[in-house]
Design an enzyme around this catalytic site. Structure first.
Site, PDB file in Angstrom:
ATOM      1  N   HIS A  17      36.833 -33.919  -4.177  1.00 20.69           N
ATOM      2  CA  HIS A  17      36.051 -34.448  -3.054  1.00 20.69           C
ATOM      3  C   HIS A  17      36.891 -35.435  -2.243  1.00 20.69           C
ATOM      4  O   HIS A  17      36.918 -35.398  -1.016  1.00 20.69           O
ATOM      5  CB  HIS A  17      34.824 -35.230  -3.553  1.00 20.69           C
ATOM      6  CG  HIS A  17      33.777 -34.424  -4.256  1.00 20.69           C
ATOM      7  ND1 HIS A  17      33.259 -34.794  -5.482  1.00 20.69           N
ATOM      8  CD2 HIS A  17      33.121 -33.300  -3.890  1.00 20.69           C
ATOM      9  CE1 HIS A  17      32.335 -33.924  -5.840  1.00 20.69           C
ATOM     10  NE2 HIS A  17      32.230 -32.999  -4.899  1.00 20.69           N
ATOM     11  N   LYS A  41      16.566 -31.818  -8.098  1.00 19.70           N
ATOM     12  CA  LYS A  41      17.696 -31.608  -9.020  1.00 19.70           C
ATOM     13  C   LYS A  41      17.968 -32.892  -9.795  1.00 19.70           C
ATOM     14  O   LYS A  41      18.159 -33.953  -9.179  1.00 19.70           O
ATOM     15  CB  LYS A  41      18.922 -31.208  -8.191  1.00 19.70           C
ATOM     16  CG  LYS A  41      20.083 -30.666  -8.992  1.00 19.70           C
ATOM     17  CD  LYS A  41      21.102 -30.044  -8.034  1.00 19.70           C
ATOM     18  CE  LYS A  41      22.505 -30.178  -8.540  1.00 19.70           C
ATOM     19  NZ  LYS A  41      23.514 -29.847  -7.526  1.00 19.70           N
ATOM     20  N   ARG A  90      37.088 -23.944  -2.403  1.00 23.44           N
ATOM     21  CA  ARG A  90      37.963 -23.877  -3.581  1.00 23.44           C
ATOM     22  C   ARG A  90      38.465 -22.463  -3.827  1.00 23.44           C
ATOM     23  O   ARG A  90      39.608 -22.237  -4.174  1.00 23.44           O
ATOM     24  CB  ARG A  90      37.203 -24.358  -4.827  1.00 23.44           C
ATOM     25  CG  ARG A  90      36.951 -25.838  -4.832  1.00 23.44           C
ATOM     26  CD  ARG A  90      35.974 -26.219  -5.889  1.00 23.44           C
ATOM     27  NE  ARG A  90      34.674 -25.629  -5.628  1.00 23.44           N
ATOM     28  CZ  ARG A  90      33.556 -26.002  -6.192  1.00 23.44           C
ATOM     29  NH1 ARG A  90      33.562 -26.951  -7.095  1.00 23.44           N
ATOM     30  NH2 ARG A  90      32.411 -25.419  -5.887  1.00 23.44           N
ATOM     31  N   SER A 127      31.996 -31.234 -10.045  1.00 22.72           N
ATOM     32  CA  SER A 127      31.314 -32.323 -10.760  1.00 22.72           C
ATOM     33  C   SER A 127      30.624 -31.780 -12.003  1.00 22.72           C
ATOM     34  O   SER A 127      30.619 -32.420 -13.060  1.00 22.72           O
ATOM     35  CB  SER A 127      30.268 -32.984  -9.857  1.00 22.72           C
ATOM     36  OG  SER A 127      30.880 -33.524  -8.718  1.00 22.72           O
TER      37      SER A 127
END
Ligand code: PNS
Length: 163
Positions: A17, A41, A90, A127
């Site tokens: 990040h 979440k 990514r 994460s």
């Protein structure tokens, strides 16, 4: 003034990040890191903890600020006259969903999404993986900033003690 937003959950912030935020800060006059408040979440860190980590880890970048947001990202952008969303890509597996979001966001408000290719050092990093590996005692040093690592290990230890 050219403004951009780097949105995410940042639970917790990783070096991947931070690489994207730092690169965005070189292209835009002002970059806002926007932490999503997601009531659906469960997160490991509170929004305040995530903001505090991000503020600390971006303190050396003069044109970066950190805020939280709730609701649609495009509304956040409209309210602040932000015309660009910057995201890291990514791998090809990211592309499908990211493209959908980019197209939807553009349809909603014409905000543009710019993809930055993730540094190969962090192309496998998320994460969620960091949390999972750390939960089972794996070494995630080097993948998150040192102070974040300390906070992560403390948080996981607290959780262990409670269960
Ligand atoms: O770090 P994450 O969880 O992958 O980040 C996802 C995020 C926050 C960028 C995305 O879920 C988002 O923008 N949420 C805000 C709600 C919204 O605008 N949804 C419509 C997207 S088209």
């Amino acid at each position: 003034m050219r403004k951009a937003v780097c949105p995410g959950s940042f639970d917790p912030v990783t070096k991947g990040h931070l690489d994207i935020v730092s690169r965005a800060s070189k292209i835009f006059d002002e970059v806002t890191v926007a932490v999503l408040i997601n009531k659906r979440k469960a997160s490991l860190f509170t929004v305040d903890e995530r903001i505090e980590m991000l503020e600390r880890e971006t303190a050396h970048l003069d044109n970066v600020r950190v805020e939280s947001f709730y609701g649609l990202l495009v509304d956040f952008c409209l309210e602040r006259d932000i015309k660009a969303i910057v995201k890291g890509l990514r791998a090809i597996s990211d592309f499908d969903y990211e493209l959908q979001m980019a197209q939807m966001n553009h349809r909603l408000t014409e905000v543009e999404t710019l993809f930055v290719s993730t540094n190969p050092l962090y192309s496998y990093l998320s994460s969620s993986l960091v949390k999972e590996v750390a939960t089972y005692g794996g070494d995630v040093s080097g993948l998150v900033p040192d102070e974040v690592l300390t906070q992560l290990l403390e948080k996981l230890a607290q959780q262990n003690n409670q269960s």
